[in-house]
Design a protein around this motif. Structure first.
Motif, PDB file in Angstrom:
ATOM      1  N   THR A  29       0.846  -1.194   0.000  1.00 48.65           N
ATOM      2  CA  THR A  29       0.000   0.000   0.000  1.00 48.65           C
ATOM      3  C   THR A  29       0.883   1.246   0.000  1.00 48.65           C
ATOM      4  O   THR A  29       2.061   1.185   0.386  1.00 48.65           O
ATOM      5  CB  THR A  29      -0.893   0.034   1.249  1.00 48.65           C
ATOM      6  OG1 THR A  29      -0.056   0.219   2.408  1.00 48.65           O
ATOM      7  CG2 THR A  29      -1.735  -1.234   1.389  1.00 48.65           C
ATOM      8  N   PRO A  30       0.329   2.398  -0.391  1.00 45.54           N
ATOM      9  CA  PRO A  30       1.106   3.632  -0.308  1.00 45.54           C
ATOM     10  C   PRO A  30       1.648   3.882   1.107  1.00 45.54           C
ATOM     11  O   PRO A  30       2.785   4.336   1.261  1.00 45.54           O
ATOM     12  CB  PRO A  30       0.112   4.713  -0.738  1.00 45.54           C
ATOM     13  CG  PRO A  30      -0.807   3.999  -1.687  1.00 45.54           C
ATOM     14  CD  PRO A  30      -0.957   2.614  -1.074  1.00 45.54           C
ATOM     15  N   ALA A  31       0.870   3.571   2.123  1.00 46.71           N
ATOM     16  CA  ALA A  31       1.334   3.765   3.504  1.00 46.71           C
ATOM     17  C   ALA A  31       2.524   2.862   3.811  1.00 46.71           C
ATOM     18  O   ALA A  31       3.470   3.290   4.483  1.00 46.71           O
ATOM     19  CB  ALA A  31       0.197   3.502   4.486  1.00 46.71           C
ATOM     20  N   ILE A  44      10.831   2.831   1.654  1.00 43.12           N
ATOM     21  CA  ILE A  44      10.997   2.227   0.325  1.00 43.12           C
ATOM     22  C   ILE A  44      10.853   3.296  -0.747  1.00 43.12           C
ATOM     23  O   ILE A  44      11.686   3.403  -1.652  1.00 43.12           O
ATOM     24  CB  ILE A  44       9.984   1.076   0.128  1.00 43.12           C
ATOM     25  CG1 ILE A  44      10.324  -0.093   1.060  1.00 43.12           C
ATOM     26  CG2 ILE A  44       9.933   0.638  -1.336  1.00 43.12           C
ATOM     27  CD1 ILE A  44       9.256  -1.168   1.154  1.00 43.12           C
ATOM     28  N   ILE A  45       9.818   4.119  -0.646  1.00 44.88           N
ATOM     29  CA  ILE A  45       9.582   5.138  -1.677  1.00 44.88           C
ATOM     30  C   ILE A  45      10.714   6.165  -1.699  1.00 44.88           C
ATOM     31  O   ILE A  45      11.140   6.602  -2.769  1.00 44.88           O
ATOM     32  CB  ILE A  45       8.190   5.807  -1.518  1.00 44.88           C
ATOM     33  CG1 ILE A  45       7.725   6.448  -2.828  1.00 44.88           C
ATOM     34  CG2 ILE A  45       8.149   6.817  -0.405  1.00 44.88           C
ATOM     35  CD1 ILE A  45       7.149   5.485  -3.808  1.00 44.88           C
ATOM     36  N   TYR A  88       8.872  11.892  -6.932  1.00 43.66           N
ATOM     37  CA  TYR A  88       7.572  11.252  -7.157  1.00 43.66           C
ATOM     38  C   TYR A  88       7.140  10.556  -5.876  1.00 43.66           C
ATOM     39  O   TYR A  88       7.657   9.494  -5.550  1.00 43.66           O
ATOM     40  CB  TYR A  88       7.658  10.242  -8.298  1.00 43.66           C
ATOM     41  CG  TYR A  88       8.054  10.874  -9.607  1.00 43.66           C
ATOM     42  CD1 TYR A  88       7.095  11.449 -10.435  1.00 43.66           C
ATOM     43  CD2 TYR A  88       9.387  10.920 -10.006  1.00 43.66           C
ATOM     44  CE1 TYR A  88       7.449  12.051 -11.622  1.00 43.66           C
ATOM     45  CE2 TYR A  88       9.754  11.513 -11.198  1.00 43.66           C
ATOM     46  CZ  TYR A  88       8.781  12.079 -12.004  1.00 43.66           C
ATOM     47  OH  TYR A  88       9.147  12.675 -13.179  1.00 43.66           O
ATOM     48  N   PRO A  89       6.176  11.113  -5.130  1.00 45.87           N
ATOM     49  CA  PRO A  89       5.748  10.497  -3.875  1.00 45.87           C
ATOM     50  C   PRO A  89       4.881   9.246  -4.070  1.00 45.87           C
ATOM     51  O   PRO A  89       4.725   8.450  -3.149  1.00 45.87           O
ATOM     52  CB  PRO A  89       4.959  11.604  -3.174  1.00 45.87           C
ATOM     53  CG  PRO A  89       4.541  12.536  -4.266  1.00 45.87           C
ATOM     54  CD  PRO A  89       5.566  12.421  -5.346  1.00 45.87           C
ATOM     55  N   GLN A 159      11.610  -7.394   4.529  1.00 46.41           N
ATOM     56  CA  GLN A 159      11.113  -7.096   5.877  1.00 46.41           C
ATOM     57  C   GLN A 159       9.619  -6.775   5.861  1.00 46.41           C
ATOM     58  O   GLN A 159       8.933  -6.966   6.853  1.00 46.41           O
ATOM     59  CB  GLN A 159      11.901  -5.932   6.481  1.00 46.41           C
ATOM     60  CG  GLN A 159      13.322  -6.301   6.839  1.00 46.41           C
ATOM     61  CD  GLN A 159      14.167  -5.096   7.227  1.00 46.41           C
ATOM     62  OE1 GLN A 159      13.798  -3.942   7.021  1.00 46.41           O
ATOM     63  NE2 GLN A 159      15.333  -5.381   7.793  1.00 46.41           N
ATOM     64  N   ALA A 160       9.118  -6.299   4.708  1.00 46.52           N
ATOM     65  CA  ALA A 160       7.691  -6.014   4.567  1.00 46.52           C
ATOM     66  C   ALA A 160       6.908  -7.242   4.106  1.00 46.52           C
ATOM     67  O   ALA A 160       5.716  -7.154   3.822  1.00 46.52           O
ATOM     68  CB  ALA A 160       7.493  -4.863   3.576  1.00 46.52           C
ATOM     69  N   GLY A 161       7.599  -8.392   4.016  1.00 43.26           N
ATOM     70  CA  GLY A 161       6.926  -9.631   3.663  1.00 43.26           C
ATOM     71  C   GLY A 161       6.934  -9.957   2.178  1.00 43.26           C
ATOM     72  O   GLY A 161       6.220 -10.846   1.735  1.00 43.26           O
ATOM     73  N   ILE A 162       7.742  -9.256   1.400  1.00 45.07           N
ATOM     74  CA  ILE A 162       7.783  -9.451  -0.053  1.00 45.07           C
ATOM     75  C   ILE A 162       9.134 -10.057  -0.446  1.00 45.07           C
ATOM     76  O   ILE A 162      10.179  -9.474  -0.179  1.00 45.07           O
ATOM     77  CB  ILE A 162       7.597  -8.116  -0.814  1.00 45.07           C
ATOM     78  CG1 ILE A 162       6.345  -7.383  -0.345  1.00 45.07           C
ATOM     79  CG2 ILE A 162       7.600  -8.349  -2.315  1.00 45.07           C
ATOM     80  CD1 ILE A 162       5.057  -8.101  -0.588  1.00 45.07           C
TER      81      ILE A 162
END
Length: 178
Positions: A29-31, A44-45, A88-89, A159-162
């Motif tokens: 998600t963006p969050a 990450i972004i 680019y956010p 770490q984010a599960g990916i």
């Protein structure tokens, strides 16, 4: 394999890995993409943006001396002002610009000539400090910098599960009969 062939391989690897990373990031998600994760650039972004910023800065420097007619569109971009600048956010726009820049890089690196690799690149860093460095060594740094931060991104995504899957350059190196 010649030095030029190695740089072409690195450009393909850059494109391949960025595609894998952005596809993996798109499952968050963006969050989650903006969540501070303790990395040098935080999220990450932000790490993806840093890589884009650094690549634009380097390619604009290269365009002045070695553009060979292929980096005109990159040279025309607004020059980033900070290494941590968020251009680019949102991931979709960032991915689109990343894909475009990766294609510019792949197209450009194939135009380099062996004699260009033996020259000196004169440039100013992001703080305005002048430098004179061997172009081939700076180009090597350019690709190493990408690999360094993509390694961080791979860890952040894990770490984010990916799981990004195979990330080794070896995956792009063809077997040979010789």
């Amino acid at each position: 394999m010649s030095m030029l062939a190695n740089f072409c391989l690195m450009a393909r690897y850059n494109h391949w890995m960025n595609t894998k990373l952005y596809d993996a990031a798109a499952t968050l998600t963006p969050a989650q993409l903006q969540q501070p994760r303790g990395a040098f650039f935080g999220s990450i972004i932000a790490t993806c943006n840093h890589l884009l910023v650094a690549d634009i800065l380097w390619l604009q420097r290269f365009a002045k001396h070695y553009g060979n007619g292929k980096l005109t569109a990159v040279a025309a971009l607004t020059t980033p002002t900070q290494l941590e600048q968020i251009l680019y956010p949102e991931l979709p726009a960032l991915k689109s610009q990343r894909q475009w820049l990766d294609q510019q890089l792949c197209d450009w690196v194939t135009t380099l000539a062996p004699q260009q690799l033996g020259t000196v690149l004169v440039y100013h860093n992001s703080k305005g400090v002048p430098h004179r460095k061997p172009f081939s060594a700076v180009l090597l740094h350019f690709f190493n910098h990408q690999t360094h931060h993509r390694g961080q991104l791979t860890t952040l995504l894990f770490q984010a599960g990916i799981d990004v899957g195979v990330t080794d350059l070896l995956a792009l190196i063809e077997d040979t009969d010789a």
